[in-house]
Scaffold this active site. Structure first.
Site, PDB file in Angstrom:
ATOM      1  CB  THR A   5       7.415  11.551   6.464  1.00 48.40           C
ATOM      2  OG1 THR A   5       6.662  10.352   6.241  1.00 48.40           O
ATOM      3  CG2 THR A   5       8.665  11.487   5.616  1.00 48.40           C
ATOM      4  N   GLY A  29       3.805  13.643   4.672  1.00 42.17           N
ATOM      5  CA  GLY A  29       2.373  13.745   4.456  1.00 42.17           C
ATOM      6  C   GLY A  29       1.698  12.634   3.695  1.00 42.17           C
ATOM      7  N   GLY A  30       2.160  11.380   3.804  1.00 47.18           N
ATOM      8  CA  GLY A  30       1.435  10.263   3.210  1.00 47.18           C
ATOM      9  C   GLY A  30       1.159  10.466   1.733  1.00 47.18           C
TER      10      GLY A  30
END
Length: 520
Positions: A333, A415-416
């Site tokens: 992202t 970062g999930g």
């Protein structure tokens, strides 16, 4: 002011501001440029989410995430012998990319606020970068090497990102000529052409030839849309974030629950342990509630109500760590922020899910397709089961805060599962503990759960944390893993832009990335 994880993208946005464009126009230019500079983390084949605070104080939210294709049903994948949706290749490219139509809707809002810049002007930096080339970043080189085995056979990937069959070294000039042609065409035909015109036709033809379920009708029928944002109030600020299918709910719950714990000092055991435990509580709520917006059964307002947050905070043991489940898959992202002197503040996040998404690069347009649909389940009883027309779960969530002292802060990270945690670390350090903005971003971070390129779910910490803190976390029942890095990519690339009450602008971006903040 504009902030981005790559300096060339930040420069593209700054140039727009310098020429009199507003923050939304600058953000579109930055978003297009970052797709060229950081193709391993985002591209035109991905999704995006916007929070916009206009000069009158209204906060708007744009959802630009595409649904599963009409042909993308559970039976299709079972008939092909899949127990899970593949994470790479054409069968992973099963959702409509929404980002470009989000740009279109954002520019409508920009024009309503006096914006006058043409689409051609805003896409020009990205077109030039794609045509002339951009040096390969260190993170792209590293991830391409790590993932080469699973990506080199995916249609279009090697031709685009493995010249001569090899991973290009960091600093190597990388051109994306077909993508430059696509930017050029969109500059003349308009952004809607990506879905309904010549570009849309080329995208659909290439996807069909590769075996993806996404068809031209899926593209032509897609439109980004506005929804009310989620919000929660703290003593210091009103926080805003994105509603389902994103995990914005978790980001708000973490900070709301943590604020009730009232730890006294940044980087103390109570600070880190408290946020980690608030994360566990918030993720449990997220995993029971968040799915496609149109199929949510729980009341988001009730989940964010003071009494609900009180219960979450009361469930936190400030001495012992609670168990933690397997977590959600992480993804790649970029977060971007912008603000201008009129009072317009923008928080935007754009993604293709895994590093390099599905890996499918469409030969006719140079578009790299996301694999966001891999977060669907093939179990029809699951909360996020695959159905044609449904939106998948997203870890993406842009954050924005209106502070009681008059400041407006746009902030976020990639970062999930680390996104809500890094948001909480940044906000708590800067707003609650008065740490200067750039230092709040640069200080050592932690991560519980999954993030991009990682299956590890233990509590990971950068090695700059005090050894005594790490030992105390271990004694409390955490299973800390201290990384070898002082500044680790897996902790995300965070940034923030702040509009001060008297009109001054402040911005900072992560030393873990390749960008920064640029002002006029």
């Amino acid at each position: 002011m504009v902030a981005a994880p790559h300096a060339l993208a930040a420069a593209a946005g700054r140039e727009v501001l310098a020429e009199g464009g507003n923050a939304l126009e600058a953000m579109v230019a930055t978003a297009a440029a970052i797709a060229v500079a950081y193709p391993h983390m985002n591209h035109l084949g991905g999704d995006g989410f916007w929070l916009i605070r206009d000069p009158r104080g209204r906060v708007r939210y744009i959802e630009a995430c595409g649904p599963a294709a009409v042909r993308a049903g559970i039976a299709r994948y079972h008939d092909m012998g899949f127990d899970e949706i593949p994470t790479r290749g054409p069968h992973a490219a099963l959702t409509v990319p929404g980002a470009v139509d989000g740009w279109r809707l954002a520019l409508e809002a920009a024009r309503a606020l006096g914006g006058r810049m043409s689409v051609a002007r805003l896409l020009e930096p990205a077109m030039r970068m794609a045509r002339e080339g951009v040096p390969v970043s260190a993170s792209q080189a590293r991830l391409a090497a790590e993932k080469k085995g699973e990506l080199e056979g995916v249609p279009g990937f090697a031709a685009a990102f493995l010249p001569g069959g090899s991973v290009p070294a960091a600093g190597t000039l990388q051109r994306q000529s077909r993508l430059a042609d696509t930017f050029d065409h969109l500059s003349r035909a308009g952004l809607a052409d990506f879905y309904k015109g010549d570009v849309g036709r080329e995208i659909a033809a290439d996807l069909d030839a590769m075996g993806s379920p996404v068809a031209r009708a899926d593209l032509a029928g897609y439109q980004a849309l506005e929804r009310p944002p989620l919000s929660v109030r703290l003593p210091e600020a009103q926080l805003f974030n994105a509603p389902p299918p994103t995990q914005g709910l978790a980001s708000l719950l973490i900070l709301a629950a943590f604020r009730r714990l009232e730890p006294a000092r940044a980087e103390s055991f109570a600070h880190v342990h408290g946020l980690v435990e608030a994360t566990k509580q918030a993720f449990r709520v997220r995993d029971s509630a968040v799915c496609d917006f149109d199929h949510v059964t729980q009341d988001m307002g009730a989940l964010l109500a003071p009494e609900a947050v009180d219960r979450l905070a009361a469930a936190i043991d400030m001495r012992r760590a609670a168990p933690f489940g397997p977590g959600r898959p992480g993804g790649d992202t970029v977060w971007l922020g912008a603000a201008d002197a009129s009072g317009l503040v923008v928080s935007y996040i754009q993604s293709i899910f895994f590093e390099f998404g599905s890996g499918c690069v469409l030969p006719g347009t140079g578009v790299l397709m996301q694999n966001r649909g891999a977060s669907f389940s093939l179990d029809p009883r699951a909360l996020n089961a695959l159905h044609p027309g449904r939106r998948p779960f997203h870890t993406l969530n842009p954050a924005l805060a209106v502070l009681r002292d008059g400041r407006v802060m746009a902030y976020g990270t990639m970062g999930g599962e680390g996104q809500p945690q890094t948001q909480a670390a940044l906000f708590s350090r800067h707003v609650l503990y008065k740490v200067p903005l750039a230092e709040a971003i640069a200080r050592p971070r932690w991560l519980l759960g999954r993030t991009w390129g990682q299956m590890e779910t233990r509590l990971r910490l950068e090695r700059r944390f005090d050894e005594e803190l790490v030992e105390r976390l271990a004694r409390a029942g955490h299973d800390p893993l201290v990384l070898d890095d002082d500044y680790s990519d897996i902790m995300g690339h965070a940034g923030a832009v702040i509009l001060h009450a008297r009109g001054e602008l402040e911005g900072a971006h992560d030393p873990r990335a390749d960008g920064g903040a640029a002002g006029v």
